[in-house]
Write a protein that holds these residues in place. Structure first.
Motif: not given
Length: 363
Positions: A185-191
């Motif tokens: 999620x971090x890599x995808x720019x997600x919360x």
């Protein structure tokens, strides 16, 4: 101070291991929140099988659902989600006050999906959306296939209660899946704020092992395995990997003690609750155990971060003839099979109730 409040002050949440419609309708659940410091609850197929099959509390709702053409799993989830939404609303103030750390309820995917990773992921997404409550966990078993589904569900943003864990190794596999889901999620720019808990089942160890062990080792293996798991949990929280994720706003996957009702009539009825007192954990209690804890429980010590004498106890059990690693796998398989059996009985009960109710509802 009441022992339940003592555990709360220690940093351990107490959740109820039960839900029924009468429990909510009667105000008992609301009373447990204020009287016993209950801050969440869990459910499973066996709990709902007993709740629906052994009372008439759901009969009218079954009749209404049947009249609309609902059957089987669709009818069950309609009934269960109605209860869990109401419970979630009771716990919503706790959820808001703790920024989502506490105040949760849990709904399990069909146990028939225990070995179907993709089916579990699809079901988790569907049930999370259907429930429409931010404080409702989707329970996914920590089987090898479940581990895949845990990572995918966390990445998809569905909060997960990992169930049917029986060892430190199984816990670590589920924790790794959670971390990978957050990292993606971090890599995808997600919360990063997707919550999870990992549920270790305790008393079932002793039910199985006591048959082989000498009396001095009775009812000690489950606690020792829990202590080893708590050590692994504290080590994860101290790791540089976790610190990096926490700096990005990730929330800890809290460790939850499940199956903490005493099964051996010769053992104290508060055995597992007292032994498993530990900060940053959750203990989910049957009502009988909750009442016993409040009445005569004693909170005198808590688990050590290093596991204490857990390794020595496990070694003694091995030497006495218990293959601990094999038993962990066996208990997980048996747990999944038991929930599947309860699921089948649950659907049979619904079908049996729906037929006569459906006929009487016709003009």
């Amino acid at each position: 101070m009441n022992p339940t409040q003592q555990l709360h002050e220690l940093g351990q949440s107490l959740w109820l291991d039960n839900i029924t419609r009468p429990l909510i309708d009667s105000g008992a659940l609301a009373r447990y929140i204020t009287q016993y410091s209950i801050t969440g609850l869990t459910s499973n197929p066996t709990i709902f099988e007993h709740a629906i099959g052994k009372s008439d509390a759901y009969d009218e709702a079954i009749a209404r659902g049947s009249a609309k053409g609902q059957t089987g799993e669709a009818l069950f989830f309609d009934l269960a989600i109605a209860d869990l939404r109401r419970a979630a609303d009771l716990f919503r103030p706790t959820f808001d006050a703790t920024d989502g750390m506490d105040g949760w309820v849990s709904l399990e995917v069909s146990p028939l999906l225990a070995h179907d990773a993709q089916g579990t992921v699809a079901a988790a997404k569907h049930l999370h959306q259907l429930a429409d409550r931010p404080n409702l966990f989707i329970k996914i078993p920590g089987t090898p296939e479940g581990v895949v589904a845990i990572e995918e569900s966390i990445f998809a943003g569905a909060p997960v209660n990992v169930t049917l864990l029986f060892s430190a190794a199984q816990y670590q596999a589920s924790a790794e899946a959670y971390l990978r889901g957050i990292e993606r999620r971090i890599a995808a720019g997600l919360d990063t704020k997707v919550r999870s808990v990992a549920s270790l089942f305790v008393s079932r160890w002793d039910v199985a092992a006591n048959k082989t062990l000498p009396e001095p080792l009775h009812n000690r293996l489950g606690i020792a395995v829990a202590a080893q798991t708590y050590r692994a949990y504290r080590e994860l929280l101290a790791s540089s990997r976790w610190h990096r994720l926490a700096a990005d706003g990730a929330q800890v996957q809290r460790l939850l003690w499940a199956s903490t009702g005493t099964k051996d009539p010769a053992a104290p009825d508060t055995l597992y609750v007292e032994a498993l007192a530990a900060p940053d954990t959750i203990n989910t209690l049957p009502e009988k155990t909750l009442f016993a804890l409040s009445d005569h429980g004693k909170v005198q010590q808590h688990l050590r971060n290093d596991g204490g004498d857990a390794d020595a106890t496990v070694t003694a059990c091995r030497e006495a003839g218990v293959d601990v690693d094999a038993l962990a796998e066996q208990l997980q398989r048996e747990g999944a099979a038991s929930f599947s059996q309860s699921w089948s009985k649950l659907l049979e009960n619904l079908q049996a109730k729906a037929k006569p109710l459906g006929r009487t509802s016709q003009p």
